[in-house]
Design an enzyme around this catalytic site. Structure first.
Site, PDB file in Angstrom:
ATOM      1  N   CYS A   1     -15.494   4.856 -27.121  1.00 60.83           N
ATOM      2  CA  CYS A   1     -16.803   5.480 -27.348  1.00 60.83           C
ATOM      3  C   CYS A   1     -17.470   5.786 -26.020  1.00 60.83           C
ATOM      4  CB  CYS A   1     -17.679   4.550 -28.161  1.00 60.83           C
ATOM      5  SG  CYS A   1     -16.908   4.151 -29.708  1.00 60.83           S
ATOM      6  N   GLU A   2     -16.920   6.748 -25.311  1.00 63.65           N
ATOM      7  CA  GLU A   2     -17.427   7.076 -23.994  1.00 63.65           C
ATOM      8  C   GLU A   2     -16.807   8.401 -23.566  1.00 63.65           C
ATOM      9  OE1 GLU A   2     -17.695   3.722 -21.437  1.00 63.65           O
ATOM     10  OE2 GLU A   2     -17.419   4.928 -19.651  1.00 63.65           O
TER      11      GLU A   2
ATOM     12  N   TYR B   1      -1.082  -1.071 -12.115  1.00 61.26           N
ATOM     13  CA  TYR B   1      -2.530  -1.070 -12.342  1.00 61.26           C
ATOM     14  C   TYR B   1      -2.932  -0.400 -13.659  1.00 61.26           C
ATOM     15  CZ  TYR B   1      -2.298  -2.384  -7.448  1.00 61.26           C
ATOM     16  OH  TYR B   1      -1.993  -3.017  -6.275  1.00 61.26           O
TER      17      TYR B   1
ATOM     18  N   GLY C   1       0.686  -1.265   0.000  1.00 68.13           N
ATOM     19  CA  GLY C   1       0.000   0.000   0.000  1.00 68.13           C
ATOM     20  C   GLY C   1       0.716   1.319   0.000  1.00 68.13           C
TER      21      GLY C   1
ATOM     22  N   TYR D   1     -10.987   6.307 -10.777  1.00 69.90           N
ATOM     23  CA  TYR D   1     -10.632   6.915  -9.481  1.00 69.90           C
ATOM     24  C   TYR D   1     -10.298   8.403  -9.564  1.00 69.90           C
ATOM     25  CZ  TYR D   1      -9.131   1.952  -9.157  1.00 69.90           C
ATOM     26  OH  TYR D   1      -9.026   0.590  -9.238  1.00 69.90           O
TER      27      TYR D   1
ATOM     28  N   PRO E   1       4.198  -5.123  -1.206  1.00 71.38           N
ATOM     29  CA  PRO E   1       4.177  -3.946  -2.070  1.00 71.38           C
ATOM     30  C   PRO E   1       3.898  -4.310  -3.532  1.00 71.38           C
ATOM     31  CG  PRO E   1       6.437  -4.582  -1.595  1.00 71.38           C
ATOM     32  CD  PRO E   1       5.565  -5.491  -0.780  1.00 71.38           C
ATOM     33  N   GLY E   2       3.043  -3.549  -4.161  1.00 74.72           N
ATOM     34  CA  GLY E   2       2.806  -3.716  -5.600  1.00 74.72           C
ATOM     35  C   GLY E   2       3.168  -2.425  -6.304  1.00 74.72           C
TER      36      GLY E   2
END
Ligand code: LLP
Length: 438
Positions: free
Chosen positions: A365-366, A395, A254, A340, A297-298
């Site tokens: 398309c958004e 991520y 984290g 986010y 940890p990532g």
């Protein structure tokens, strides 16, 4: 803009041209096409070594970091983790498969998940995963039964919910009492969970796990010391109640990273040192043998080792409103702003003094397909120019999708002036490969 302004020290301008890990980004884009994920391999290695050294120096032999593969999971990454002697946190049958196919030693794997399927449990047992992080009583009984059928005894950690709000954003906060992960201490259920685990004949409880959230800028070290205090106090209570003291406590992952210059810089070794001092002191105070500690940890291993390079597809000025710079990727390769509202630093491949403010958007398309609003780019930006988004190593690849049937970008590793293709670009045929009616 000079090198020191660019967040992570491995991004800079050389003669006006953007470089990453010492290589010309425009040239890599010419060779591999865009969009493309680029990774600075030496940075990943440095980050692993920083964690390994800090864990060993502060906590001593036996304490270790386990790379959280969810941040970026592909074969080449697990080969780096193997070489660096990192353990790994794996969360699905796909991550189990990828790590094991890359030769990662499954004894060093921690298998996570709050809804592991029978197939996943069975596959993890077959592969000889070192430790299961058991999330809930349902899993505990199924795992005990499946271990018995295989005639093995499986090491486990129990995922405990400490009841902490790390004040990060809601979607990545996981340690609160009513979290979908783990079993809470506050309701008394965690104590029952421990008793059941100790009574399971085919499982060996080696300790407790908790994870409070991701992107924690723990500059004062309070989130982790709070979590550690709660876990140590719980351990003391359980020792009094059932005579069991944990060999390990895992505090999850984290630590935050800097996406923009205004983000704080976390001194990770210093944080780990403070955490270790606190834990040793508190264990002594409450008369508990100091457990070995695991961290997961990532983001802080891979985020600043990554960059995404795009080609501009159109520049559109809506008179009196704003300018859009649309690129050949978008929320399919980086959904983090859409999900986010995450901040990113966006820079041109060729430096220029005259700037404009624009929204960098994707090709999906958004309307929510925004990579970053309010970006400063050269006023001359036009179709065909290259731009790069920094700190995309965590991520982004792992959360990429085929929305609109857009093929996913390749992963290019950079090391000592050489590039290696770690994941090739998807083709339209790859995207349709599972369709049976084609
Ligand atoms: N351990 C556990 C049990 C976790 O759930 C996570 C992250 C980690 C370790 C690694 O945390 P890190 O060091 O990377 O912060 N998709 C979101 C992040 C979700 C994190 C989920 N769990 C994002 O893009 O920000």
């Amino acid at each position: 803009m000079s090198g020191k302004d660019l967040i992570s020290g491995n991004v800079s301008y050389d003669g006006g041209r953007l470089t990453f890990a010492g290589m010309d980004v425009g040239k890599i884009a010419d060779e591999y096409g865009t969009p493309a994920y680029l990774y600075d391999e030496n940075r990943i290695v440095d980050n692993c070594r920083m964690y390994k050294r800090a864990m060993k120096e502060s906590f001593g032999e036996g304490s270790l970091p386990a790379y959280a593969g969810k941040a970026a999971a592909f074969g080449y990454m697990y080969k780096i983790m193997s070489r660096e002697g990192m353990a790994a946190d794996l969360v699905s049958i796909g991550e189990l498969y990828t790590a094991s196919a890359a030769g990662f030693d499954m004894k060093n794997a921690y298998f996570h998940g709050n809804a592991k399927t029978d197939e996943e449990i069975s596959e993890a047992l077959r592969l000889g995963v070192g430790c299961f992080v058991v999330d809930n009583p349902d899993e505990l009984s199924v795992l005990d039964d499946m271990a018995r059928k295989r005639g093995i005894n499986q090491k486990i950690l129990l995922r405990i919910t400490p009841g902490i709000d790390p004040h990060t954003y809601e979607a990545v906060s996981t340690g609160k009492v009513d979290s979908k992960f783990g079993v809470p201490i506050a309701t008394g259920q965690a104590a029952e969970f421990v008793k059941s685990a100790l009574a399971a004949p085919n499982l060996t409880l080696i300790g407790y796990h908790c994870h409070v959230g991701s992107l924690v800028f723990d500059t004062e070290s309070s989130v982790y010391t709070d979590a550690a205090r709660i876990m140590l106090d719980f351990s003391r209570d359980m020792r009094e109640l059932v005579g069991y003291a944990p060999e390990y406590i895992s505090l999850g992952g984290g630590y935050g990273v800097r996406y923009v210059n205004s983000d704080p810089q976390v001194d990770i070794p210093k944080n780990i040192e403070r955490l270790a001092e606190f834990m040793k002191c508190h264990s002594a105070e409450i008369g508990l043998p100091m457990p070995k500690v695991i961290t997961e940890p990532g983001r802080s291993i891979v985020a600043d080792a990554g960059m995404t390079v795009y080609t501009v597809g159109s520049v559109k000025n809506v008179k009196g409103y704003k300018t859009y710079v649309a690129v050949d990727g978008g929320m399919t390769d980086n959904p983090r702003y859409a999900l986010y509202r995450s901040s990113y630093t966006v820079v041109p491949a060729i430096e220029s003094d005259e700037k404009m403010i624009c929204d960098v958007v994707g090709k999906c398309c958004e309307s929510g397909d925004i990579i970053q609003p309010g970006v400063s780019l050269p006023a001359s930006t036009r179709r065909g120019d290259r731009i790069a988004v920094l700190t995309t190593g965590a991520y982004n690849y792992s959360m990429a999708s085929n929305y609109n049937r857009i093929p996913r970008p390749p992963v290019v590793m950079i090391k000592d002036g050489e590039t290696t293709l770690a994941v090739r670009r998807e083709t339209p045929a790859d995207v349709a490969a599972l369709d049976l009616m084609i």
